[in-house]
Design a protein around this motif. Structure first.
Motif, PDB file in Angstrom:
ATOM      1  N   LEU A   1       0.707  -1.226   0.041  1.00 30.95           N
ATOM      2  CA  LEU A   1       0.015   0.193   0.217  1.00 30.95           C
ATOM      3  C   LEU A   1       0.821   1.348   0.113  1.00 30.95           C
ATOM      4  CD1 LEU A   1      -3.000   1.497   0.347  1.00 30.95           C
ATOM      5  CD2 LEU A   1      -2.462   1.122   2.666  1.00 30.95           C
ATOM      6  N   LEU A   2       1.778   1.062   0.876  1.00 35.92           N
ATOM      7  CA  LEU A   2       2.793   2.367   0.891  1.00 35.92           C
ATOM      8  C   LEU A   2       3.533   2.713  -0.416  1.00 35.92           C
ATOM      9  CD1 LEU A   2       4.089   1.790   4.494  1.00 35.92           C
ATOM     10  CD2 LEU A   2       2.577   3.683   3.719  1.00 35.92           C
ATOM     11  N   LYS A   3       4.147   1.589  -0.975  1.00 38.16           N
ATOM     12  CA  LYS A   3       4.461   1.646  -2.303  1.00 38.16           C
ATOM     13  C   LYS A   3       3.654   2.213  -3.596  1.00 38.16           C
ATOM     14  CE  LYS A   3       8.224  -1.614  -2.230  1.00 38.16           C
ATOM     15  NZ  LYS A   3       9.309  -0.867  -2.536  1.00 38.16           N
ATOM     16  N   ASP A   4       2.574   1.798  -3.388  1.00 41.47           N
ATOM     17  CA  ASP A   4       1.310   2.494  -4.153  1.00 41.47           C
ATOM     18  C   ASP A   4       1.355   3.915  -4.073  1.00 41.47           C
ATOM     19  OD1 ASP A   4       0.842  -0.110  -5.333  1.00 41.47           O
ATOM     20  OD2 ASP A   4      -0.771  -0.435  -4.118  1.00 41.47           O
ATOM     21  N   LEU A   5       1.304   4.126  -2.691  1.00 40.76           N
ATOM     22  CA  LEU A   5       1.138   5.738  -2.336  1.00 40.76           C
ATOM     23  C   LEU A   5       2.321   6.622  -2.981  1.00 40.76           C
ATOM     24  CD1 LEU A   5      -0.486   7.777  -0.676  1.00 40.76           C
ATOM     25  CD2 LEU A   5       0.815   7.163   1.260  1.00 40.76           C
ATOM     26  N   GLU A   6       3.579   5.775  -2.848  1.00 39.78           N
ATOM     27  CA  GLU A   6       4.643   6.669  -3.278  1.00 39.78           C
ATOM     28  C   GLU A   6       4.622   6.691  -4.745  1.00 39.78           C
ATOM     29  OE1 GLU A   6       8.775   6.030  -1.020  1.00 39.78           O
ATOM     30  OE2 GLU A   6       7.925   4.079  -1.841  1.00 39.78           O
ATOM     31  N   LYS A   7       4.237   5.777  -5.499  1.00 38.64           N
ATOM     32  CA  LYS A   7       3.917   5.701  -6.921  1.00 38.64           C
ATOM     33  C   LYS A   7       2.987   6.839  -7.268  1.00 38.64           C
ATOM     34  CE  LYS A   7       4.094   2.350 -10.637  1.00 38.64           C
ATOM     35  NZ  LYS A   7       3.885   0.912 -11.187  1.00 38.64           N
ATOM     36  N   ILE A   8       1.969   6.886  -6.665  1.00 35.70           N
ATOM     37  CA  ILE A   8       0.781   7.873  -6.989  1.00 35.70           C
ATOM     38  C   ILE A   8       1.462   9.292  -6.892  1.00 35.70           C
ATOM     39  CG2 ILE A   8      -1.136   8.999  -6.283  1.00 35.70           C
ATOM     40  CD1 ILE A   8      -2.155   6.246  -5.334  1.00 35.70           C
ATOM     41  N   GLY A   9       2.487   9.438  -5.813  1.00 34.97           N
ATOM     42  CA  GLY A   9       2.883  10.814  -5.644  1.00 34.97           C
ATOM     43  C   GLY A   9       3.812  11.150  -6.931  1.00 34.97           C
ATOM     44  N   GLN A  10       4.491  10.149  -7.633  1.00 38.80           N
ATOM     45  CA  GLN A  10       5.621  10.338  -8.606  1.00 38.80           C
ATOM     46  C   GLN A  10       4.587  10.414 -10.022  1.00 38.80           C
ATOM     47  OE1 GLN A  10       7.998   6.921  -8.329  1.00 38.80           O
ATOM     48  NE2 GLN A  10       9.072   7.629  -6.307  1.00 38.80           N
ATOM     49  N   THR A  11       4.041   9.492 -10.076  1.00 41.02           N
ATOM     50  CA  THR A  11       3.272   9.597 -11.421  1.00 41.02           C
ATOM     51  C   THR A  11       1.753  10.224 -11.762  1.00 41.02           C
ATOM     52  OG1 THR A  11       1.900   7.625 -10.789  1.00 41.02           O
ATOM     53  CG2 THR A  11       4.094   7.393 -11.855  1.00 41.02           C
ATOM     54  N   HIS A  12       1.080  10.343 -10.554  1.00 35.78           N
ATOM     55  CA  HIS A  12      -0.318  11.086 -10.326  1.00 35.78           C
ATOM     56  C   HIS A  12      -1.368  10.324 -11.623  1.00 35.78           C
ATOM     57  CE1 HIS A  12       1.472  14.468  -8.015  1.00 35.78           C
ATOM     58  NE2 HIS A  12       2.523  14.342  -8.891  1.00 35.78           N
ATOM     59  N   ALA A  13      -0.882   9.018 -11.507  1.00 30.75           N
ATOM     60  CA  ALA A  13      -1.781   8.343 -12.617  1.00 30.75           C
ATOM     61  C   ALA A  13      -2.946   7.490 -11.783  1.00 30.75           C
ATOM     62  CB  ALA A  13      -1.070   7.136 -13.154  1.00 30.75           C
TER      63      ALA A  13
ATOM     64  N   ALA B   1      -4.468   4.869 -12.681  1.00 27.65           N
ATOM     65  CA  ALA B   1      -4.126   3.489 -12.675  1.00 27.65           C
ATOM     66  C   ALA B   1      -3.454   2.941 -11.181  1.00 27.65           C
ATOM     67  CB  ALA B   1      -3.484   2.900 -13.778  1.00 27.65           C
ATOM     68  N   ASP B   2      -2.441   3.794 -10.752  1.00 27.58           N
ATOM     69  CA  ASP B   2      -1.725   3.757  -9.670  1.00 27.58           C
ATOM     70  C   ASP B   2      -2.875   3.958  -8.519  1.00 27.58           C
ATOM     71  OD1 ASP B   2       0.517   3.114 -10.869  1.00 27.58           O
ATOM     72  OD2 ASP B   2       1.050   5.160 -10.889  1.00 27.58           O
ATOM     73  N   PHE B   3      -3.833   4.767  -8.683  1.00 25.03           N
ATOM     74  CA  PHE B   3      -4.797   4.771  -7.455  1.00 25.03           C
ATOM     75  C   PHE B   3      -5.703   3.778  -7.377  1.00 25.03           C
ATOM     76  CE2 PHE B   3      -9.006   6.554  -5.988  1.00 25.03           C
ATOM     77  CZ  PHE B   3      -8.433   6.850  -4.898  1.00 25.03           C
ATOM     78  N   ASP B   4      -5.948   3.230  -8.517  1.00 20.96           N
ATOM     79  CA  ASP B   4      -6.711   1.907  -8.485  1.00 20.96           C
ATOM     80  C   ASP B   4      -6.086   0.971  -7.762  1.00 20.96           C
ATOM     81  OD1 ASP B   4      -8.795   3.269  -9.874  1.00 20.96           O
ATOM     82  OD2 ASP B   4      -8.039   2.489 -12.031  1.00 20.96           O
ATOM     83  N   ALA B   5      -4.795   0.718  -8.130  1.00 19.91           N
ATOM     84  CA  ALA B   5      -4.012  -0.233  -7.655  1.00 19.91           C
ATOM     85  C   ALA B   5      -3.876  -0.241  -6.053  1.00 19.91           C
ATOM     86  CB  ALA B   5      -2.682  -0.200  -8.119  1.00 19.91           C
ATOM     87  N   MET B   6      -3.862   1.079  -5.513  1.00 15.79           N
ATOM     88  CA  MET B   6      -3.928   1.593  -4.089  1.00 15.79           C
ATOM     89  C   MET B   6      -5.286   0.894  -3.528  1.00 15.79           C
ATOM     90  SD  MET B   6      -3.156   5.171  -2.465  1.00 15.79           S
ATOM     91  CE  MET B   6      -3.531   5.367  -0.669  1.00 15.79           C
ATOM     92  N   LYS B   7      -6.409   1.280  -4.173  1.00 22.31           N
ATOM     93  CA  LYS B   7      -7.619   0.754  -3.698  1.00 22.31           C
ATOM     94  C   LYS B   7      -7.733  -0.680  -3.364  1.00 22.31           C
ATOM     95  CE  LYS B   7     -10.281   2.991  -7.028  1.00 22.31           C
ATOM     96  NZ  LYS B   7     -11.439   3.414  -7.694  1.00 22.31           N
ATOM     97  N   ILE B   8      -7.281  -1.253  -4.520  1.00 24.26           N
ATOM     98  CA  ILE B   8      -7.055  -2.841  -4.371  1.00 24.26           C
ATOM     99  C   ILE B   8      -6.487  -3.384  -3.154  1.00 24.26           C
ATOM    100  CG2 ILE B   8      -6.329  -5.068  -5.383  1.00 24.26           C
ATOM    101  CD1 ILE B   8      -6.960  -3.662  -8.019  1.00 24.26           C
ATOM    102  N   SER B   9      -5.210  -2.581  -3.098  1.00 26.52           N
ATOM    103  CA  SER B   9      -4.234  -2.918  -1.663  1.00 26.52           C
ATOM    104  C   SER B   9      -5.228  -2.609  -0.246  1.00 26.52           C
ATOM    105  CB  SER B   9      -3.103  -2.187  -1.814  1.00 26.52           C
ATOM    106  OG  SER B   9      -2.371  -2.440  -2.846  1.00 26.52           O
ATOM    107  N   THR B  10      -5.677  -1.310  -0.572  1.00 24.99           N
ATOM    108  CA  THR B  10      -6.659  -1.394   0.807  1.00 24.99           C
ATOM    109  C   THR B  10      -7.702  -2.127   0.898  1.00 24.99           C
ATOM    110  OG1 THR B  10      -6.259   1.388   0.104  1.00 24.99           O
ATOM    111  CG2 THR B  10      -8.245   0.582   1.955  1.00 24.99           C
ATOM    112  N   LEU B  11      -8.318  -2.602   0.007  1.00 25.70           N
ATOM    113  CA  LEU B  11      -9.418  -3.469   0.162  1.00 25.70           C
ATOM    114  C   LEU B  11      -8.810  -5.019   0.563  1.00 25.70           C
ATOM    115  CD1 LEU B  11     -11.732  -3.032  -2.974  1.00 25.70           C
ATOM    116  CD2 LEU B  11     -12.119  -2.517  -0.411  1.00 25.70           C
TER     117      LEU B  11
END
Length: 316
Positions: free
Chosen positions: A47-59, A61-71
């Motif tokens: 989840l934290l890696k997804d959060l880091e990636k969102i901060g870099q790419t603002h994509a 798709a990465d936010f969707d991946a973060m939602k999956i990790s959260t669930l």
């Protein structure tokens, strides 16, 4: 030598085997609950890696991946809720049935003993076995639970640390023998202290019953003040033995926490050194801190296991 130190009294084993089905169900729930707790650390890292990636790419798709990790994390803790509830219920039922059965068997055995036994033993001492000692035996179930839950938590967390950054596992390995020596020494003292606690409680119970049964004699001779004074000294002796046992527990728990905190800070310093060379990300550092805290919890559980085991051995 270690096997002899942690070998359970055969009488305790027999009582536990009488509740085998409930204990097995409770311990299965304990194992699964601990395993799910360990798996959550890996999911939190993801989840934290997804959060880091969102901060870099603002994509998106990465936010969707973060939602999956959260669930997934929520799903793990929902499952853990049911297993933890099962663990608590099954082990509580095992404790209740164990104590009731033990008291019934003790009374049955007492009723079969010859009259000479009761002439030699004080009634209050016998009653203390049915009450105080049996209550301590309840802790045998807690020993079984802690013997699975605490080490499993620590092992899963240690594996995660080795996978993420093996250098940080070195400080954990350095702390293990230090904590082992401290726990071992405390266990020996605790066993002796708890044995004395049970002896003193039995004496208090015996004198209490004798005074109540002979209250007419006490009043006839006007010995109320003397009996009260003697009883106060007896209670003071019992209090001192209980406080000695409490002091041993009070010393061990914060010391284990202190050592755990030292290890955690040392590991974080190593993480900072690795981050300087670009070998450590923020998400890895956070996941490692979470894993190190889980190891600290495991060590605290092992220290509690040692204290409880010594108390049961002292009463057996």
């Amino acid at each position: 030598m270690a096997n002899r130190r942690f070998q359970m009294d055969p009488r305790i084993k027999r009582e536990l085997m009488g509740q085998k089905r409930l204990l097995v169900l409770g311990l299965i729930c304990t194992s699964l609950s601990s395993a799910l707790y360990g798996s959550s650390m890996g999911l939190i890292r993801r989840l934290l890696k997804d959060l880091e990636k969102i901060g870099q790419t603002h994509a998106i798709a990465d936010f969707d991946a973060m939602k999956i990790s959260t669930l997934m994390i929520i799903g793990v803790f929902v499952l853990r809720y049911f297993f933890t509830r099962g663990q608590t219920y099954y082990l509580a039922e095992a404790v209740a049935r164990l104590t009731n059965g033990l008291r019934q068997r003790l009374l049955t055995k007492l009723l079969k003993l010859p009259v000479t036994y009761f002439n030699e033993k004080r009634a209050g001492s016998i009653q203390s076995v049915l009450t105080n000692d049996v209550n301590v035996f309840q802790s045998a179930v807690q020993i079984l639970r802690d013997s699975i839950e605490a080490p499993l938590k620590a092992i899963v967390a240690l594996i995660l640390i080795i996978v993420i950054q093996w250098q940080m596992a070195l400080i954990t390995f350095l702390m293990i023998p230090i904590m082992g020596i401290i726990v071992q020494r405390n266990a020996k003292k605790m066993r002796i202290a708890q044995k004395q606690v049970q002896i003193d409680l039995a004496e208090v119970g015996a004198v209490t019953q004798e005074v109540l049964q002979g209250v007419r004699v006490v009043k006839a001779f006007g010995a109320e003040d003397q009996v009260n004074k003697d009883y106060g000294r007896l209670l003071h002796t019992s209090l001192k033995s209980q406080l000695r046992a409490a002091l041993l527990v009070a010393r061990l728990r914060p010391l284990v926490e202190l050592l755990g905190a030292v290890g955690l800070c040392g590991a974080i310093l190593i993480g900072g050194w690795l981050a300087l060379s670009g070998n450590m990300s923020v998400s890895d550092m956070a996941a490692l801190a979470f894993a190190l805290d889980a190891i600290n919890q495991g060590f605290r559980g092992i220290s509690n296991l040692s204290s409880t085991y010594s108390s049961v051995q002292g009463a057996s």
